[in-house]
Design an enzyme around this catalytic site. Structure first.
Site, PDB file in Angstrom:
ATOM      1  CG  ASP A  81      -8.534   0.615   3.087  1.00 34.19           C
ATOM      2  OD1 ASP A  81      -9.341  -0.172   2.553  1.00 34.19           O
ATOM      3  OD2 ASP A  81      -7.308   0.401   3.128  1.00 34.19           O
ATOM      4  CE  LYS A 122      -4.256  -1.768   2.047  1.00 30.64           C
ATOM      5  NZ  LYS A 122      -5.335  -1.520   3.006  1.00 30.64           N
TER       6      LYS A 122
HETATM    7  P1  NAP Z   1      -0.838  -3.314  10.151  1.00 33.16           P
HETATM    8  O1  NAP Z   1      -0.464  -2.132   9.345  1.00 33.16           O
HETATM    9  O2  NAP Z   1       0.062  -4.495  10.176  1.00 33.16           O
HETATM   10  O3  NAP Z   1      -1.092  -2.801  11.669  1.00 33.16           O
HETATM   11  C1  NAP Z   1      -1.348  -3.720  12.685  1.00 33.16           C
HETATM   12  C2  NAP Z   1      -1.742  -3.000  13.969  1.00 33.16           C
HETATM   13  O4  NAP Z   1      -2.120  -4.000  14.903  1.00 33.16           O
HETATM   14  C3  NAP Z   1      -0.607  -2.200  14.608  1.00 33.16           C
HETATM   15  O5  NAP Z   1      -1.155  -1.109  15.294  1.00 33.16           O
HETATM   16  C4  NAP Z   1      -0.026  -3.228  15.600  1.00 33.16           C
HETATM   17  O6  NAP Z   1       0.619  -2.636  16.730  1.00 33.16           O
HETATM   18  C5  NAP Z   1      -1.295  -3.897  16.073  1.00 33.16           C
HETATM   19  N1  NAP Z   1      -1.057  -5.242  16.601  1.00 33.16           N
HETATM   20  C6  NAP Z   1      -0.746  -6.354  15.893  1.00 33.16           C
HETATM   21  N2  NAP Z   1      -0.611  -7.411  16.728  1.00 33.16           N
HETATM   22  C7  NAP Z   1      -0.823  -6.931  17.990  1.00 33.16           C
HETATM   23  C8  NAP Z   1      -0.836  -7.535  19.270  1.00 33.16           C
HETATM   24  N3  NAP Z   1      -0.594  -8.831  19.439  1.00 33.16           N
HETATM   25  N4  NAP Z   1      -1.115  -6.737  20.342  1.00 33.16           N
HETATM   26  C9  NAP Z   1      -1.380  -5.428  20.182  1.00 33.16           C
HETATM   27  N5  NAP Z   1      -1.378  -4.793  18.989  1.00 33.16           N
HETATM   28  C10 NAP Z   1      -1.102  -5.550  17.900  1.00 33.16           C
HETATM   29  O7  NAP Z   1      -2.259  -3.904   9.675  1.00 33.16           O
HETATM   30  P2  NAP Z   1      -3.487  -3.087   9.033  1.00 33.16           P
HETATM   31  O8  NAP Z   1      -3.384  -3.111   7.557  1.00 33.16           O
HETATM   32  O9  NAP Z   1      -3.603  -1.783   9.728  1.00 33.16           O
HETATM   33  O10 NAP Z   1      -4.721  -4.051   9.409  1.00 33.16           O
HETATM   34  C11 NAP Z   1      -5.153  -4.147  10.749  1.00 33.16           C
HETATM   35  C12 NAP Z   1      -6.479  -4.929  10.830  1.00 33.16           C
HETATM   36  O11 NAP Z   1      -7.497  -4.254  10.084  1.00 33.16           O
HETATM   37  C13 NAP Z   1      -6.416  -6.343  10.258  1.00 33.16           C
HETATM   38  O12 NAP Z   1      -7.136  -7.199  11.111  1.00 33.16           O
HETATM   39  C14 NAP Z   1      -7.127  -6.234   8.928  1.00 33.16           C
HETATM   40  O13 NAP Z   1      -7.755  -7.434   8.540  1.00 33.16           O
HETATM   41  C15 NAP Z   1      -8.162  -5.164   9.247  1.00 33.16           C
HETATM   42  N6  NAP Z   1      -8.594  -4.461   8.021  1.00 33.16           N
HETATM   43  C16 NAP Z   1      -9.909  -4.576   7.662  1.00 33.16           C
HETATM   44  C17 NAP Z   1     -10.354  -3.934   6.523  1.00 33.16           C
HETATM   45  C18 NAP Z   1     -11.803  -4.063   6.125  1.00 33.16           C
HETATM   46  O14 NAP Z   1     -12.117  -3.758   4.965  1.00 33.16           O
HETATM   47  N7  NAP Z   1     -12.680  -4.430   7.014  1.00 33.16           N
HETATM   48  C19 NAP Z   1      -9.473  -3.166   5.738  1.00 33.16           C
HETATM   49  C20 NAP Z   1      -8.123  -3.063   6.135  1.00 33.16           C
HETATM   50  C21 NAP Z   1      -7.707  -3.723   7.293  1.00 33.16           C
HETATM   51  P3  NAP Z   1       2.197  -2.248  16.697  1.00 33.16           P
HETATM   52  O15 NAP Z   1       2.277  -0.984  15.902  1.00 33.16           O
HETATM   53  O16 NAP Z   1       2.538  -2.052  18.131  1.00 33.16           O
HETATM   54  O17 NAP Z   1       2.903  -3.397  16.035  1.00 33.16           O
END
Ligand code: NAP
Length: 287
Positions: A113, A77
């Site tokens: 998004d 992205k």
């Molecule tokens: P990302 O960029 O990898 O960010 C992950 C986030 O989750 C970071 O803030 C990370 O914290 C936190 N995290 C991960 N594991 C953790 C844990 N064990 N304990 C506490 N915090 C944790 O991922 P993303 O693209 O933002 O996606 C995040 C979520 O949104 C996913 O579940 C994805 O499926 C969902 N999503 C849904 C849609 C939809 O259309 N519904 C669209 C996009 C994303 P740190 O910074 O501390 O590592």
């Protein structure tokens, strides 16, 4: 010869897809396939597994093959922006592109998004966001679009709480000129949640296959507020189940997924997307 010069004229046939790594689990092909059928458009939406080091040559191939557009998912992205001719101002502010439109060989990046999320939140759980105190758990890629879109609704405040507090702070800094945004580490989550009107999980905590995990202990969720989770697999996360038991209005991630896809399809076709049909196709797939 440049890519524009050899772009084929797949007249009438709409070539669409999603690039990611991994991408096999993506539900986008299913959702967009149903939409194309409903709209009576001849075309295909294909999942394309692209390793990060092949991103540049993939984008050149998309131009050459005449893809009308494509979605971009993890981990491309941010990196995709280097390969586009233009990036929409909003996507640039967010710092991520999830949708690319090919206009006669010129590729422009957008981010649907955040707007998809807020459209879904307002339609399904919280019609009025102005004056509300939002607490966003997480500061990753998805949180960036969410915080941007929330701030456009004039909330009283947006508090970002993340495990890595420096990431929360850097997101808050990037958005600070647009409204009241604060950043905290997870050690302050209980305090932040106690003052929330809307609590939003943007982390992957609670997502399949770790469905027994939750980003917040149930007893920290104030009864009666709006609780929202971006996760749509499972459709109801543990956080949402526990929030519902505490009398909260709950909102899952399926609507965001549908609307981010609907906005993308509207860029590609110039026509209203059949959001209801897209949602139905996903729900049937989830059984
Ligand atoms: P990302 O960029 O990898 O960010 C992950 C986030 O989750 C970071 O803030 C990370 O914290 C936190 N995290 C991960 N594991 C953790 C844990 N064990 N304990 C506490 N915090 C944790 O991922 P993303 O693209 O933002 O996606 C995040 C979520 O949104 C996913 O579940 C994805 O499926 C969902 N999503 C849904 C849609 C939809 O259309 N519904 C669209 C996009 C994303 P740190 O910074 O501390 O590592």
């Amino acid at each position: 010869m440049n890519a524009e010069a050899i772009a084929p004229k797949a007249e009438g046939y709409l070539l669409l897809g999603v690039i990611g790594c991994p991408v096999a689990q993506s539900k986008s092909p299913l959702m967009h396939g149903a939409a194309l059928k409903e709209m009576g458009l001849e075309g295909s939406y294909v999942p394309l597994h692209v390793e990060p080091e092949r991103l540049g040559e993939t984008i050149a191939a998309m131009r050459t093959l005449g893809f009308r557009g494509f979605n971009v998912t993890i981990p491309h992205k941010l990196a995709i922006m280097d390969y586009l001719d233009d990036v929409d101002e909003r996507a640039r502010e967010i710092g991520a592109v999830n949708t690319v439109l090919n206009e006669g060989g010129r590729l422009k990046g957008y981010n649907t998004d955040g707007i998809g999320y807020v459209r879904s939140l307002k339609a399904e759980a919280a019609p009025e966001l102005a004056g509300k105190r939002a607490v966003v758990i997480g500061a990753g890629g998805a949180a960036r679009g969410i915080v941007d879109a929330l701030l456009r609704e004039n909330p009283a405040s947006v508090t970002i709480v993340n495990r890595d507090a420096t990431k929360a702070a850097s997101l808050a800094d990037a958005m600070a000129s647009r409204g009241r945004v604060a950043a905290l580490g997870t050690d302050k989550l209980q305090e932040a949640a106690s003052a929330a009107d809307i609590l939003i999980n943007t982390t992957s905590v609670g997502m399949y296959p770790q469905e027994s995990a939750t980003p917040i202990p149930a007893e920290w969720i104030p009864g009666g507020i709006v609780v929202s989770d971006l996760i749509y697999n499972p459709l109801e996360t543990r956080m949402l189940r526990e929030a519902a038991q505490r009398g909260c209005t709950v909102h899952g991630g399926l609507g965001m997924f549908v609307y981010q896809g609907a906005y993308a399809l509207e860029y590609w076709t110039g026509r209203p997307a059949p959001a209801g049909v897209m949602r139905e196709a996903l729900l049937r797939n989830f059984g």
